[in-house]
Write an enzyme that holds these catalytic residues in place. Structure first.
Site, PDB file in Angstrom:
ATOM      1  N   ASP A   1     -13.429   0.106 -41.287  1.00 52.94           N
ATOM      2  CA  ASP A   1     -12.812   1.084 -42.191  1.00 52.94           C
ATOM      3  C   ASP A   1     -12.047   0.408 -43.303  1.00 52.94           C
ATOM      4  O   ASP A   1     -11.862   0.968 -44.387  1.00 52.94           O
ATOM      5  CB  ASP A   1     -11.885   2.016 -41.412  1.00 52.94           C
ATOM      6  CG  ASP A   1     -12.721   2.923 -40.537  1.00 52.94           C
ATOM      7  OD1 ASP A   1     -13.062   2.502 -39.428  1.00 52.94           O
ATOM      8  OD2 ASP A   1     -13.075   4.014 -41.008  1.00 52.94           O
TER       9      ASP A   1
ATOM     10  N   GLY B   1     -16.354   8.341 -41.236  1.00 51.47           N
ATOM     11  CA  GLY B   1     -16.985   7.043 -41.483  1.00 51.47           C
ATOM     12  C   GLY B   1     -16.623   6.622 -42.899  1.00 51.47           C
ATOM     13  O   GLY B   1     -16.732   7.417 -43.851  1.00 51.47           O
TER      14      GLY B   1
HETATM   15  O1  MRU Z   1     -12.574   8.088 -37.433  1.00 52.69           O
HETATM   16  P1  MRU Z   1     -13.944   7.796 -37.963  1.00 52.69           P
HETATM   17  O2  MRU Z   1     -15.032   8.458 -37.186  1.00 52.69           O
HETATM   18  O3  MRU Z   1     -14.030   8.064 -39.454  1.00 52.69           O
HETATM   19  O4  MRU Z   1     -14.110   6.233 -37.765  1.00 52.69           O
HETATM   20  C1  MRU Z   1     -15.304   5.612 -38.160  1.00 52.69           C
HETATM   21  C2  MRU Z   1     -15.351   4.181 -37.837  1.00 52.69           C
HETATM   22  O5  MRU Z   1     -14.426   3.604 -37.315  1.00 52.69           O
HETATM   23  C3  MRU Z   1     -16.557   3.431 -38.300  1.00 52.69           C
HETATM   24  O6  MRU Z   1     -16.850   2.389 -37.438  1.00 52.69           O
HETATM   25  C4  MRU Z   1     -16.282   2.864 -39.680  1.00 52.69           C
HETATM   26  O7  MRU Z   1     -15.862   3.871 -40.557  1.00 52.69           O
HETATM   27  C5  MRU Z   1     -17.456   2.193 -40.253  1.00 52.69           C
HETATM   28  S1  MRU Z   1     -18.638   3.384 -40.765  1.00 52.69           S
HETATM   29  C6  MRU Z   1     -19.966   2.651 -41.455  1.00 52.69           C
END
Ligand code: MRU
Length: 369
Positions: A244, A54
């Protein structure tokens, strides 16, 4: 937020006052395990192996990782190598660069023996700022939910669809997309959340469902392909997702599959909002489709699935014919034209460069196009 009545954050300084604790998200929902990080390598591996994930939490972990590096070696060369090592841990979430830049800048002009304490202070500030910002996002998003409630019959449920985990586990606390949800729930608004399972790593099924369940928020897990059908049948009032990396023109990079949800929302004239702290905005780029590096992860995340057996053992099994070639893109980009608005700490902003730079005038001077 609460885990069985006990308030937790996703990252904190251990009682020893030196090392860092995180919740091991690779073990959820089957096991609540806390992992202790003692070195730069521990922090880097926690990010790249998705023990923590995240965008905001990746940033906070990187800042604490910088501090752990300075504990061991605070020479000038160690600053550069800590930065590079952590920066390479995951490519897409821009909060990582933001947190590293901020931590490195805080060390400028300090003697080596002052650097670890300063980096720890900066990491703490970054973590506190994240919590504060998410609460502001929550309050702005709550107004949106209140407006929807005002157009419904008293007591009628508001259905919110979310993708991946943009919850408190993806941040330090509250979450981005979940902050308005928790605030609405806490204030007694009847809500129900459709939770996309989010293949291949199932962050929706494993993390969002776990979080919402532990807080008592009504929710239903759905297969990733279900959202469009629900939207066509009036069962979604609002989509809330995280990001992200969002460009200065409002293109939103988020977990793979977000784009398809935005397309379905557009086709059904439903509001599609992205909740993000301004540290997720990459002010250096305009074009999300061509300028955001999209992480490609190991094919085993797609070709295998992990779960708990009746005897409690956690196992991964293959779901494909042997030798099947796999592509595993972790993120996609939703063009700004499909985004109803960006819910930031400074309010709800249209997904456009002009609106974003009005809300964040300190970023008005952008890079040459
Ligand atoms: O691959 P991840 O689990 O790190 O991806 C996370 C996401 O895509 C979330 O939606 C994004 O980081 C927003 S978190 C507040």
């Amino acid at each position: 937020m609460n885990v069985d009545g006990v308030p937790y954050r996703s990252i904190w300084v251990n009682d020893d006052g030196i090392s860092i604790d995180v919740i091991d998200q690779t073990r959820l929902p089957h096991e609540f395990r806390i992992l202790n990080l003692r070195t730069l390598e521990d922090a880097r591996d926690a990010i790249s192996n998705m023990v923590v994930r995240g965008a905001p939490l990746i940033g906070a972990t990187a800042a604490y990782g910088f501090y752990l590096a300075m504990l061991r070696d605070a020479a000038n060369a160690a600053i550069d190598s800590a930065y590079e090592s952590l920066y390479a841990a995951r490519p897409t979430a821009v909060n990582l660069r933001w947190a590293l830049d901020r931590t490195r800048a805080s060390l400028a002009g300090l003697e080596p023996d002052e650097r670890a304490a300063c980096a720890l202070e900066t990491a703490r500030d970054i973590a506190e700022l994240d919590v504060d910002i998410n609460q502001q996002i929550g309050r702005h998003g709550l107004q949106l939910i209140n407006n929807i409630a005002a157009h419904k019959a008293p007591g009628e449920v508001i259905n919110i669809l979310t993708h991946c985990n943009a919850g408190w586990l993806a941040t330090v606390d509250w979450g981005t997309a979940t902050a308005p949800i928790y605030m609405a729930f806490n204030s007694g608004i009847p809500i129900h959340v459709w939770v996309d399972e989010t293949r291949p790593r199932n962050q929706g099924a494993s993390l969002t469902a776990w979080e919402l369940g532990h807080h008592g928020v009504p929710h239903s897990l759905i297969a990733d392909n279900t959202g469009g059908h629900l939207m066509q049948h009036g069962q979604v009032d609002l989509c809330l997702v995280g990001s992200d990396r969002t460009t200065r023109s409002g293109d939103v990079c988020n977990k793979i599959g977000t784009y398809l949800k935005a397309l379905a929302a557009k086709d059904n004239a439903l509001p599609f909002y992205v909740c993000l702290p301004s540290s997720t905005i990459d002010w250096t780029i305009h074009d999300g489709l061509n300028q955001v590096p999209i992480e490609q992860r190991d094919g085993s995340e797609v070709s295998q699935i992990t779960g708990r057996l009746p005897d409690g053992r956690i196992e991964s099994v293959s779901i494909v014919p042997p030798g099947t070639r796999v592509a595993n893109y972790a993120f996609d980009v939703t063009p700004a034209r499909l985004v109803t608005g960006l819910i930031t700490e400074r309010g709800i902003v249209a997904a456009s460069e002009s609106a974003l730079t009005r809300a964040f005038p300190e970023q008005a001077t952008g890079p040459a196009v």
